[in-house]
Design an enzyme around this catalytic site. Structure first.
Site, PDB file in Angstrom:
ATOM      1  N   GLY A  47      36.254   6.211   6.115  1.00 29.13           N
ATOM      2  CA  GLY A  47      36.682   4.513   6.452  1.00 29.13           C
ATOM      3  C   GLY A  47      37.958   4.524   5.726  1.00 29.13           C
ATOM      4  CD  GLN A  52      41.044   1.294   1.789  1.00 28.64           C
ATOM      5  OE1 GLN A  52      40.362   1.478   2.926  1.00 28.64           O
ATOM      6  NE2 GLN A  52      41.015   2.407   0.922  1.00 28.64           N
ATOM      7  CB  CYS A  94      38.049   3.708  -2.848  1.00 27.63           C
ATOM      8  SG  CYS A  94      39.166   2.279  -2.261  1.00 27.63           S
ATOM      9  CG  LEU A  95      40.505   7.394   1.715  1.00 30.44           C
ATOM     10  CD1 LEU A  95      41.405   6.639   2.639  1.00 30.44           C
ATOM     11  CD2 LEU A  95      40.698   8.134   0.988  1.00 30.44           C
ATOM     12  CG  HIS A 136      34.088   1.071   0.617  1.00 33.95           C
ATOM     13  ND1 HIS A 136      33.428   1.989  -0.664  1.00 33.95           N
ATOM     14  CD2 HIS A 136      34.370   1.482   0.735  1.00 33.95           C
ATOM     15  CE1 HIS A 136      34.777   2.332  -0.746  1.00 33.95           C
ATOM     16  NE2 HIS A 136      35.679   2.253  -0.007  1.00 33.95           N
ATOM     17  CD  GLU A 137      35.751   0.763   4.773  1.00 30.53           C
ATOM     18  OE1 GLU A 137      36.897   0.818   4.046  1.00 30.53           O
ATOM     19  OE2 GLU A 137      35.858   2.461   4.306  1.00 30.53           O
ATOM     20  CG  HIS A 140      38.109  -1.828   1.012  1.00 24.45           C
ATOM     21  ND1 HIS A 140      39.731  -1.910  -0.243  1.00 24.45           N
ATOM     22  CD2 HIS A 140      38.092  -0.605   0.925  1.00 24.45           C
ATOM     23  CE1 HIS A 140      38.947  -0.580  -0.930  1.00 24.45           C
ATOM     24  NE2 HIS A 140      38.759   0.033   0.221  1.00 24.45           N
TER      25      HIS A 140
END
Ligand code: GNR
Ligand code: NI
Length: 175
Positions: A47, A52, A94-95, A136-137, A140
């Site tokens: 995702g 991000q 997480c990226l 999670h997204e 962000h």
């Protein structure tokens, strides 16, 4: 070929911005979604939130399929928790915080609403990994990270290690 975008790495104040609602469902939005999917696949993520890649719009891309052949786009997503006592524990990564994975509990009964790239509205009661990933997204988009759910000591340890990691990559680039 879609553009590859740079993913912001924690700690970065831009990861704390609150994203704005999408109001224009135009060609540039489709282009951004394509670039985000390309960036997500390239980074081996499941995702990616617009925050991000330093675009502060309420836009998320995701692909939870095994064969990476099911790209999904969620615009202006919102959810209601249907049962506060039904939790799902999952090891999250997480990226924007590479190298750290931690068990996080989140509500797993949610009612999710979103729009697609044409502005059409959808809703669904997702199950499993999608409930975790979408929360999670959406976090962000609200400037929140999974490490915010950890205790202060663990969060501080990760913050220090990430600061050190960022100093090292900055030095590597300068040489
Ligand atoms: O690639 C990712 N894997 C992942 C694993 C468990 C829970 C959430 C995620 S999302 C993450 C990509 C990312 O950082 N999205 O914001
Ligand atoms: Ni993330």
């Amino acid at each position: 070929m879609p553009e590859k975008l740079k993913i912001l790495i924690f700690p970065d104040p831009r990861l704390r911005k609150v994203a704005k609602k999408v109001t224009k469902f135009d060609k540039s939005l489709k282009k951004l979604a394509e670039a985000m999917l390309h960036t997500m696949y390239d980074a081996n993520g499941i995702g990616l939130a617009a925050t991000q890649v330093d675009r502060h719009l309420r836009l998320i891309v995701m692909d939870l399929s095994e064969n990476k052949d099911d790209p999904r786009v969620f615009i202006n997503p919102t959810y209601k928790i249907l049962d506060n006592h039904s939790l799902y524990e999952f090891e999250e990564g997480c990226l924007s915080i590479p190298g750290f994975n931690e068990l996080i509990s989140r509500p797993d009964k949610i009612d999710l609403k979103w729009q697609d790239l044409d502005g059409n509205e959808h809703n669904d009661k997702p199950e499993g990994l999608l409930t975790v990933c979408i929360q999670h997204e959406i976090d962000h988009l609200n400037g929140k990270l999974f490490i915010d759910y950890l205790g202060a000591i663990k969060r501080q340890m990760i913050t220090r290690k990430m600061q050190k990691y960022k100093r090292e990559i900055a030095r590597g680039k300068a040489e």
